[in-house]
Design an enzyme around this catalytic site. Structure first.
Site, PDB file in Angstrom:
ATOM      1  N   PHE A 269     -54.663   6.545 -85.375  1.00  0.00           N
ATOM      2  CA  PHE A 269     -53.792   5.582 -85.068  1.00  0.00           C
ATOM      3  C   PHE A 269     -54.009   4.197 -85.633  1.00  0.00           C
ATOM      4  O   PHE A 269     -54.951   3.739 -85.715  1.00  0.00           O
ATOM      5  CB  PHE A 269     -54.395   5.210 -83.503  1.00  0.00           C
ATOM      6  CG  PHE A 269     -53.448   4.073 -82.813  1.00  0.00           C
ATOM      7  CD1 PHE A 269     -52.549   4.757 -81.840  1.00  0.00           C
ATOM      8  CD2 PHE A 269     -53.745   2.760 -83.118  1.00  0.00           C
ATOM      9  CE1 PHE A 269     -51.767   3.502 -81.079  1.00  0.00           C
ATOM     10  CE2 PHE A 269     -53.005   1.921 -82.516  1.00  0.00           C
ATOM     11  CZ  PHE A 269     -52.112   2.232 -81.337  1.00  0.00           C
ATOM     12  N   GLU A 270     -52.814   3.912 -86.130  1.00  0.00           N
ATOM     13  CA  GLU A 270     -52.775   2.666 -86.588  1.00  0.00           C
ATOM     14  C   GLU A 270     -51.172   1.744 -86.593  1.00  0.00           C
ATOM     15  O   GLU A 270     -50.332   2.723 -86.681  1.00  0.00           O
ATOM     16  CB  GLU A 270     -53.334   2.354 -88.033  1.00  0.00           C
ATOM     17  CG  GLU A 270     -52.837   3.021 -89.055  1.00  0.00           C
ATOM     18  CD  GLU A 270     -53.302   2.886 -90.488  1.00  0.00           C
ATOM     19  OE1 GLU A 270     -54.406   2.620 -90.633  1.00  0.00           O
ATOM     20  OE2 GLU A 270     -52.785   3.417 -91.370  1.00  0.00           O
ATOM     21  N   ILE A 271     -51.240   0.704 -86.406  1.00  0.00           N
ATOM     22  CA  ILE A 271     -50.083   0.037 -86.441  1.00  0.00           C
ATOM     23  C   ILE A 271     -50.125  -1.259 -87.420  1.00  0.00           C
ATOM     24  O   ILE A 271     -51.024  -1.956 -87.146  1.00  0.00           O
ATOM     25  CB  ILE A 271     -49.711  -0.928 -85.057  1.00  0.00           C
ATOM     26  CG1 ILE A 271     -49.302   0.477 -83.723  1.00  0.00           C
ATOM     27  CG2 ILE A 271     -48.388  -1.452 -85.189  1.00  0.00           C
ATOM     28  CD1 ILE A 271     -49.037   0.178 -82.484  1.00  0.00           C
TER      29      ILE A 271
END
Length: 376
Positions: A269-271
């Site tokens: 998960f990464e933005i």
């Protein structure tokens, strides 16, 4: 696949993951297993989402952003599961486009079923050969010996996993289908989103000058990162002018041992902003680290490279913890706590959140913002 078989596979994955970390993960003094920490306290979450980023679903406000999914044809069922959860919790109201990437062509079945799972635009990209496969300059005999030695570890024997780590570290952001975008959200097959996301994370990132965001931080298995710390220190000494003032590097240092503490942002998960990875500083960093061969002579992961990239080349206030986004990648859960837990409808138990475990590195991130600059 029969239900019982799926259950057995899930149990096997959880056991393998636990063995992977318990078999030598970072320093024993820095973790106490996966039990809840008796000394755990509510983190200070100093950057709540401002009200102006809520309620934008029905407006025309959108960031230049894309959802990126790296997947294989055989993962269709898992991809559809992630998309159903992601659409329900967020994207059906925001309509951000998807880009799917694969080292081989996607099948017609994959493209047809994925395209019908969302009303948003969907594109499918083929990864260039030179961006995926083990480069010719790698000494295969040395790499093979490393794989044999690491066999008992998670993906220890796998070349394809190493190819993936290298691709996600230094090449995914170069794909032609992604060049038009400024931000991305990385989504993986068969992940869970537990809460309604009633704000636009991309507009928040853009409006508040955030460049990298995460939900889980944890220690890496030290057996998979042989040679990484000396290489990072060598880079810092060689290119001191590229290091950002007021950076987050201190959260990665074990002060007692004066070495890497193993903490990293879990990159499934990464933005983040594409500008970070496309910057001259990060490109030099990736090329420098890649030249050491650590993706193949050890098993360096993209999460490690991304973490050091964010910690070295961003101001610490440009790295954000999204407490508000409930998320699970087997076997780890992040469930929002504090006011954020009730802000969006959540289907998770905050007491099960990995934040509350002594193994979590969230305290190292929180320590960046203690006024005297010390870590907890």
């Amino acid at each position: 696949m029969p239900r019982r078989r799926r259950l057995y596979i899930l149990i096997a994955i959880i056991i393998a993951f636990a063995v992977y970390y318990l078999n030598g993960s970072v320093h024993t003094s820095e973790r106490e297993g996966l039990s809840r920490s008796s000394s755990w306290q509510e983190p200070p979450y100093k950057t709540p989402i401002p009200e102006k980023y809520y309620g934008t679903a029905n407006s025309t406000q959108r960031a230049s952003a894309v959802i990126v999914i790296l997947a294989r044809n055989r993962e269709l069922r898992e991809v559809l599961a992630s998309m159903a959860r992601f659409e329900r919790r967020f994207n059906r109201n925001y309509g951000y486009p998807y880009v799917f990437l694969n080292e081989v062509l996607f099948t017609d079945e994959f493209k047809e079923q994925v395209s019908t799972a969302t009303s948003a635009q969907v594109q499918f990209g083929l990864i260039p050969h030179e961006h995926w496969f083990q480069p010719s300059w790698i000494d295969e005999s040395k790499a093979s010996a490393a794989r044999q030695a690491m066999g008992p570890l998670f993906y220890g024997h796998s070349v394809s996993y190493r190819n993936m780590c290298r691709f996600q570290s230094g090449f995914f952001f170069r794909h032609p289908l992604l060049q038009q975008y400024k931000y991305y959200w990385r989504v993986e097959p068969d992940v869970q989103f537990y809460c309604d996301i009633e704000f636009d994370p991309f507009l928040f990132m853009e409006g508040e000058d955030k460049k990298y965001a995460f939900t889980v931080a944890l220690p890496e298995n030290e057996k998979t990162i042989k040679g990484l710390w000396p290489a990072v220190l060598e880079f810092k000494e060689t290119y001191p002018h590229l290091i950002s003032p007021d950076n987050a590097f201190s959260m990665l240092v074990d002060r007692q041992r004066d070495t890497y503490n193993g903490c990293h942002f879990w990159s499934n998960f990464e933005i983040a902003s594409f500008d970070l990875w496309r910057s001259d500083a990060y490109l030099k960093f990736f090329d420098f680290m890649d030249s050491k061969g650590g993706f193949y002579y050890s098993r360096w992961g993209d999460a490690i490279l991304h973490t050091f990239g964010a910690a070295l080349f961003l101001r610490k206030d440009q790295i954000h913890f999204f407490n508000e986004i409930g998320y699970r990648h087997v076997p780890i859960t992040h469930c929002p706590s504090g006011p954020s837990h009730s802000r969006g409808r959540c289907e998770c138990n905050v007491t099960d959140s990995f934040d509350r475990h002594s193994w979590s590195c969230l305290d190292k991130y929180d320590g960046l913002f203690i006024p005297d600059g010390s870590s907890p």
